[in-house]
Design a protein around this motif. Structure first.
Motif, PDB file in Angstrom:
ATOM      1  N   SER A   1      -3.569 -20.006 -12.346  1.00  0.00           N
ATOM      2  CA  SER A   1      -2.657 -21.094 -11.969  1.00  0.00           C
ATOM      3  C   SER A   1      -3.384 -22.425 -11.815  1.00  0.00           C
ATOM      4  CB  SER A   1      -1.959 -20.748 -10.646  1.00  0.00           C
ATOM      5  OG  SER A   1      -2.906 -20.691  -9.585  1.00  0.00           O
ATOM      6  N   PHE A   2      -4.708 -22.394 -11.890  1.00  0.00           N
ATOM      7  CA  PHE A   2      -5.563 -23.566 -11.678  1.00  0.00           C
ATOM      8  C   PHE A   2      -5.498 -24.073 -10.240  1.00  0.00           C
ATOM      9  CE2 PHE A   2      -4.774 -24.876 -16.385  1.00  0.00           C
ATOM     10  CZ  PHE A   2      -5.635 -23.887 -16.815  1.00  0.00           C
ATOM     11  N   ASP A   3      -5.024 -23.253  -9.296  1.00  0.00           N
ATOM     12  CA  ASP A   3      -5.046 -23.672  -7.897  1.00  0.00           C
ATOM     13  C   ASP A   3      -6.475 -23.706  -7.352  1.00  0.00           C
ATOM     14  OD1 ASP A   3      -2.340 -23.957  -7.861  1.00  0.00           O
ATOM     15  OD2 ASP A   3      -1.920 -22.275  -6.526  1.00  0.00           O
ATOM     16  N   PHE A   4      -7.310 -22.850  -7.899  1.00  0.00           N
ATOM     17  CA  PHE A   4      -8.707 -22.749  -7.483  1.00  0.00           C
ATOM     18  C   PHE A   4      -9.510 -22.326  -8.702  1.00  0.00           C
ATOM     19  CE2 PHE A   4     -12.098 -19.706  -6.382  1.00  0.00           C
ATOM     20  CZ  PHE A   4     -12.913 -20.491  -5.580  1.00  0.00           C
ATOM     21  N   MET A   5     -10.751 -22.807  -8.789  1.00  0.00           N
ATOM     22  CA  MET A   5     -11.603 -22.372  -9.896  1.00  0.00           C
ATOM     23  C   MET A   5     -13.004 -22.074  -9.375  1.00  0.00           C
ATOM     24  SD  MET A   5     -11.430 -21.476 -12.982  1.00  0.00           S
ATOM     25  CE  MET A   5      -9.768 -22.104 -13.228  1.00  0.00           C
TER      26      MET A   5
ATOM     27  N   THR B   1      -7.595 -19.324   1.799  1.00  0.00           N
ATOM     28  CA  THR B   1      -7.848 -17.984   2.340  1.00  0.00           C
ATOM     29  C   THR B   1      -8.327 -17.026   1.256  1.00  0.00           C
ATOM     30  OG1 THR B   1      -6.167 -18.326   4.055  1.00  0.00           O
ATOM     31  CG2 THR B   1      -6.822 -16.055   3.594  1.00  0.00           C
ATOM     32  N   THR B   2      -7.633 -17.030   0.128  1.00  0.00           N
ATOM     33  CA  THR B   2      -8.037 -16.156  -0.978  1.00  0.00           C
ATOM     34  C   THR B   2      -9.358 -16.606  -1.580  1.00  0.00           C
ATOM     35  OG1 THR B   2      -5.726 -15.645  -1.490  1.00  0.00           O
ATOM     36  CG2 THR B   2      -7.350 -15.242  -3.229  1.00  0.00           C
ATOM     37  N   ALA B   3      -9.535 -17.908  -1.717  1.00  0.00           N
ATOM     38  CA  ALA B   3     -10.769 -18.432  -2.298  1.00  0.00           C
ATOM     39  C   ALA B   3     -11.985 -18.048  -1.450  1.00  0.00           C
ATOM     40  CB  ALA B   3     -10.678 -19.949  -2.438  1.00  0.00           C
TER      41      ALA B   3
ATOM     42  N   CYS C   1      -9.401 -27.194 -15.797  1.00  0.00           N
ATOM     43  CA  CYS C   1      -8.101 -27.298 -15.118  1.00  0.00           C
ATOM     44  C   CYS C   1      -7.329 -28.550 -15.508  1.00  0.00           C
ATOM     45  CB  CYS C   1      -8.312 -27.277 -13.601  1.00  0.00           C
ATOM     46  SG  CYS C   1      -9.020 -25.736 -12.982  1.00  0.00           S
ATOM     47  N   GLY C   2      -7.961 -29.468 -16.216  1.00  0.00           N
ATOM     48  CA  GLY C   2      -7.269 -30.675 -16.657  1.00  0.00           C
ATOM     49  C   GLY C   2      -7.006 -31.676 -15.556  1.00  0.00           C
ATOM     50  N   VAL C   3      -7.935 -31.778 -14.583  1.00  0.00           N
ATOM     51  CA  VAL C   3      -7.763 -32.720 -13.478  1.00  0.00           C
ATOM     52  C   VAL C   3      -9.018 -33.573 -13.331  1.00  0.00           C
ATOM     53  CG1 VAL C   3      -6.164 -31.214 -12.236  1.00  0.00           C
ATOM     54  CG2 VAL C   3      -8.621 -31.047 -11.767  1.00  0.00           C
ATOM     55  N   THR C   4      -8.935 -34.593 -12.481  1.00  0.00           N
ATOM     56  CA  THR C   4     -10.079 -35.467 -12.256  1.00  0.00           C
ATOM     57  C   THR C   4     -11.170 -34.731 -11.484  1.00  0.00           C
ATOM     58  OG1 THR C   4      -8.944 -36.329 -10.295  1.00  0.00           O
ATOM     59  CG2 THR C   4      -8.775 -37.602 -12.333  1.00  0.00           C
ATOM     60  N   GLN C   5     -12.407 -35.166 -11.708  1.00  0.00           N
ATOM     61  CA  GLN C   5     -13.547 -34.489 -11.113  1.00  0.00           C
ATOM     62  C   GLN C   5     -13.607 -34.707  -9.612  1.00  0.00           C
ATOM     63  OE1 GLN C   5     -17.281 -35.403 -12.992  1.00  0.00           O
ATOM     64  NE2 GLN C   5     -16.405 -35.347 -15.044  1.00  0.00           N
ATOM     65  N   SER C   6     -13.843 -33.649  -8.901  1.00  0.00           N
ATOM     66  CA  SER C   6     -14.288 -33.694  -7.518  1.00  0.00           C
ATOM     67  C   SER C   6     -13.524 -34.737  -6.685  1.00  0.00           C
ATOM     68  CB  SER C   6     -15.793 -33.962  -7.509  1.00  0.00           C
ATOM     69  OG  SER C   6     -16.366 -33.806  -6.247  1.00  0.00           O
TER      70      SER C   6
END
Length: 946
Positions: free
Chosen positions: A346-350, A624-626, A775-780
């Motif tokens: 889901s790209f919620d966490f990588m 929590t999962t991460a 994930c296709g988002v901005t870095q950090s």
């Protein structure tokens, strides 16, 4: 084929042309818009450029010597580029030639000429489309496709169009016709089947600057080729040699893929013990369509499993493989694998790159960063360099503390000689990092740290210079200053500073705060009495200026702060933080017996924010999962050296970070340079910190405390936000950091004391240079670098467009060819474009348009919640000694633990590109005014922490 009569390079009204001496090049051919071929005549390029000048500057241009020289020079550049790009194909498309003309005009600074050229090309395109609509378009030649078995068959236009239409489905602003028109430009009779797929991918990629959603189209078309490649390897019986698209069924493919990878001895046989049918049913193929081209191409090039260069791992199988690798020791490992898969896909966490590379493999080296202390003896030094090689082999990023090694001129009792100092050994460490390049997946990378009192500090500052004795330079190794508070106090007081060799001051290495200051002054007094063999005294401010000069000229050494790293460390009862890591976000203890290890992953903040604010329930679930996934890494990990295993199992540190911060601000409509952005940095990090600590407490209740918990700050109920006072008590100035909280920290404090923590450290914000691309988002926590640019990494060069900006400009009726041209000219910044509203300029301000004090203020508010540190880049459009001095002093006064790159706007900037119908083979690292490299886009060394 017959020669085309219509391949005019000029697109402006034809005045009297200026003669060009460039002759025809008959061994190259031009592909016309109809697919026909004709000879390549460079003189037509000269004519086209001349027409462009005349259209803007009038007939007087024909008499101008400057114009003559400019035309000749530009023509030569264009011809060289075109012939180089054509390579063995010896064929160039007419549109590629026009693209290069536009590119050359942009690079040369002829913005008005280039702009007229862009506009007129657009007009001509519209005219051609109108002619096609009334039936005036020339008939397309009949083309054939060569299949894998060597047979040929006519190009199936219907199948081709259906593939493109499927890729465009559900995306706003994209056109099947536009992609098809681009596809036809790249076709030729006898095209290979796999080249037909590549032509589709490249066609969509060429349109990204017009509409960012074409990045999704291009990724989906790339996926078609990957699917055929993978299925042909895993399930060859289902792959046919036709042009028709093959239906992908993960439920059939996934179990066979796992079995085959185990048989090939790539994956651990334990993965075969999972319920593969259940896991296959949990896969969500529709998530394959969520990739942008940069993300999927990066995975294809560097992450997916392969044999003999054939990629046989598909995206959802990749995420499930990583999830299985992290769940292999769970009690209900099938359920946990599905839970982990949901988070990743889901790209919620990588997870970090080493985890993605190696999870589930025979040697699952999953950790990101390793920190070592180099001892002061020859055996120890070379053992440490060997450890560097072993740790780097499996994708670990390295931070080496060199402060204990004696300096130049120090006495060596064994030989009764004098030491050559650090530099020769640093040179060996540098070359080792280059030699061990992690199997070609990415460059090996290391950062050397040195305390400011070391006698070799001045030579250390020069390591990255491009001048001087090359035997005393380390051009590839990163370097960082490990700066005690006392030094900066002396700078502010314009006092003196004394340098020592650590063989004469062995305890300084392990001291910090008040204890360091007292002992340092004791050694200063000894030096003044002449009781020290190797010392040097100088003005502190002179050394400080030289440090700032070097970071401006070479980008190194970075400025990091010893005392806040130690005074706020939860683990100060069992050791000392002697350095940070490759990317300055890890602050863990090291010694001769322990190599610090950190296990990283990042929450995608963009996925947890809506226009109404942070989705706290979703964020809690993700964190929590991460945290469970990161804790699992410690036990599953393959350790290449015993000191790393001992340290990691004893302290169990993890580093949960964030990415997509700038995207979250866009969603909330908050400018980066604002009080609201600083407030958001505070509240968002408080939530992440609260839930990360809570998750570690829950894991402690389930699995037990980490072994060295007793005596830690955690055990005393001192949380990261509380440790600010420890730093404040050691400082003579007031920290520029608020103490406000919004959550129930009192209740959590009590849980930590009574239940304990599973992990000695929980948070660290890494640069996420690669996983944010996936994930296709901005870095950090970075601001947007540019709103339109070409990004370079080990997978190639990619057009990157700020999709949020494009959406807003479309809403305002401002997105057109002229806006694209203006963004190119102004390096992706809106500030100088008059017709853009001020509100949009503020919201979409790029990194060099933002005063760096805003970055420091936001970082300070995050730092109060973080038990480790954050990779903080600082941007200065026009650096000066005064600005640098103020900036780094502010970082110190704000209580930051570390800073990362200083990025200054280069004199030449990143090359301007048409980025239309090109593969963007441009130089992404430019040179500043001093000739030093400026890490402007994507430093490959950052990726070792991602």
């Amino acid at each position: 084929m017959a020669a085309s009569a219509t391949h005019d390079f000029g697109t402006l009204p034809p005045p009297a042309s200026i003669h060009s001496s460039t002759s025809a090049t008959p061994d190259f051919q031009v592909i016309g818009r109809s697919g026909s071929l004709s000879g390549f005549d460079p003189s037509r390029i000269s004519i086209a450029i001349t027409k462009a000048f005349l259209a803007v500057e009038g007939n007087a241009a024909s008499e101008s010597r400057r114009i003559h020289e400019a035309v000749d020079g530009l023509t030569r550049q264009i011809v060289e580029t075109l012939t180089r790009r054509a390579g063995v194909a010896r064929a160039i498309h007419i549109e590629d030639i026009q693209d290069q003309v536009e590119l050359a005009l942009m690079r040369s600074g002829e913005h008005k000429i280039a702009r007229a050229y862009v506009l007129y090309r657009a007009e001509r395109m519209q005219e051609r489309r109108k002619r096609e609509e009334v039936g005036a378009a020339p008939a397309q030649p009949r083309l054939n496709v060569k299949l894998q078995d060597g047979r040929t068959e006519p190009l199936d236009e219907a199948a081709l169009r259906q593939v493109v239409a499927t890729a465009c489905d559900g995306l706003d602003g994209v056109s099947v016709d536009a992609v098809m028109a681009e596809v036809h430009r790249n076709l030729y009779d006898g095209i290979l089947l796999h080249e037909l797929g590549l032509a589709q991918t490249m066609a969509a990629r060429a349109l990204v600057e017009q509409e960012p959603n074409y990045a999704y189209v291009s990724a989906r078309l790339l996926l078609n080729g990957l699917r055929d490649e993978a299925l042909g390897f895993v399930l060859p019986e289902v792959v046919s040699g036709s042009q028709r698209q093959i239906d992908l069924r993960y439920d059939e493919y996934f179990p066979e893929y796992i079995k085959l990878a185990i048989k090939l001895e790539i994956l651990d046989k334990e993965l075969g013990a999972f319920d593969l049918v259940r896991l296959a049913a949990a896969l969500k193929p529709e998530r394959d369509r969520n990739f942008q081209f940069l993300g999927l191409q990066t995975l294809y090039d560097r992450y997916f499993l392969h044999r003999d260069r054939i990629r046989f791992e598909l995206p959802q199988a990749f995420f499930m493989r990583v999830a299985m690798g992290l769940a292999v020791r769970e009690i209900d490992r099938d359920a946990r694998a599905i839970e982990f898969y949901e988070l990743l896909s889901s790209f919620d966490f990588m997870c970090s790159t080493p985890t993605l590379f190696n999870a589930g493999t025979l040697r699952p080296q999953l950790s990101s960063c390793f920190l070592t202390t180099i001892p002061d003896d020859l055996d120890g030094i070379f053992k440490s360099i060997k450890d560097n090689a072993l740790l780097s082999k499996y994708a670990g990023g390295l931070g080496n503390d060199w402060s204990a090694v004696r300096g130049l001129g120090a006495h060596i009792r064994g030989t009764n000689g004098e030491s050559q100092g650090l530099v020769p050994f640093l040179k060996v460490a540098n070359d080792t990092a280059i030699a061990v390049n992690q199997g070609g997946k990415r460059k090996g990378a290391v950062c050397g740290y040195l305390e400011t009192w070391h006698i070799d500090i001045e030579e250390f500052l020069d390591l990255r210079k491009n001048t001087g004795d090359d035997r005393r330079r380390t051009h590839d190794m990163n370097t960082a200053n490990w700066v005690p508070d006392l030094f900066l106090e002396r700078v502010e007081a314009d006092g003196t500073w004394t340098l020592f060799s650590p063989d004469e001051t062995p305890d300084l290495h392990d001291l910090y705060g008040t204890a360091f200051a007292e002992r340092y002054e004791h050694y200063e007094a000894k030096a003044q009495r002449g009781e020290m063999r190797v010392t040097k005294t100088l003005r502190a401010v002179e050394l400080w200026r030289r440090m700032l000069t070097m970071i401006f000229e070479t980008g190194h050494p970075w400025i990091t702060f010893k005392d806040p790293c130690n005074l706020r460390s939860p683990q100060q009862h069992v050791g000392v933080v002697h350095s940070s890591n490759l990317c300055t976000e890890i602050t863990l203890n090291t010694s001769g017996k322990e190599i610090a290890v950190c296990n990283l992953g990042s929450v995608n903040l963009a996925n947890h924010v809506t226009p109404a604010g942070i989705d706290e329930a979703r964020l809690k679930k993700t964190v929590t999962t991460a945290m469970r996934m990161l804790d699992n890494v410690i036990d599953i990990n393959f350790y290449t050296v015993p000191e790393a295993r001992q340290s990691n199992l004893r302290h169990r540190p993890v580093g949960l970070g964030i990415m997509g911060y700038q995207d979250a601000l866009y969603t909330l409509r908050i400018p980066f340079a604002s009080v609201d952005a600083v407030r958001f940095a505070d509240t968002s990090m408080e939530l992440v910190s609260f839930h990360a600590i809570s998750a570690s407490v829950s894991l402690a209740a389930e699995r037990g405390r980490y072994p060295s918990f007793e005596g830690s700050l955690w055990s005393q109920g001192v949380l990261p936000v509380d440790s600010i006072e420890l730093l404040q008590n050691a400082r003579k100035h007031e920290l520029h950091m608020t103490r406000s909280t919004t959550l129930d920290w009192t209740g959590l404090r009590e849980q930590v004391k009574t239940t304990g923590m599973r992990n000695s450290n929980t948070l660290a914000i890494a640069p996420t240079a690669t996983i944010s691309n996936i994930c296709g988002v901005t870095q950090s926590i970075e601001p947007t670098y540019q709103n339109l640019f070409v990004k370079s990494n080990m997978s190639g060069d990619f057009t990157v467009v700020n999709s949020s900006l494009v959406h807003d400009l479309k809403q305002a009726g401002l997105w057109d060819e002229v806006m694209v041209s203006d963004l190119k000219y102004f390096d992706g910044a809106l500030g100088a474009i008059d017709r853009v509203p001020d509100a949009l300029k503020r919201l979409y301000a790029t990194s060099f348009e933002i005063e760096p004090t805003w970055l420091i203020q936001a970082a300070a508010q995050r730092q109060k919640w973080i038990d480790q540190a954050q990779s903080l880049n600082l941007y200065l459009a026009q650096p000066s000694g005064k600005k640098l001095d103020a900036l780094y002093r502010e970082a110190w006064h704000a209580g930051l633990k570390t800073t990362y790159y200083l990025r200054s706007r280069s004199a030449t900037h990143v090359e301007k590109s048409t980025m239309t119908r090109t593969d963007g083979k441009l130089n992404a690292v430019s040179m500043d005014a001093s000739g030093a490299k400026v890490c402007a886009i994507d430093d490959p060394t950052c990726e070792a922490c991602q």
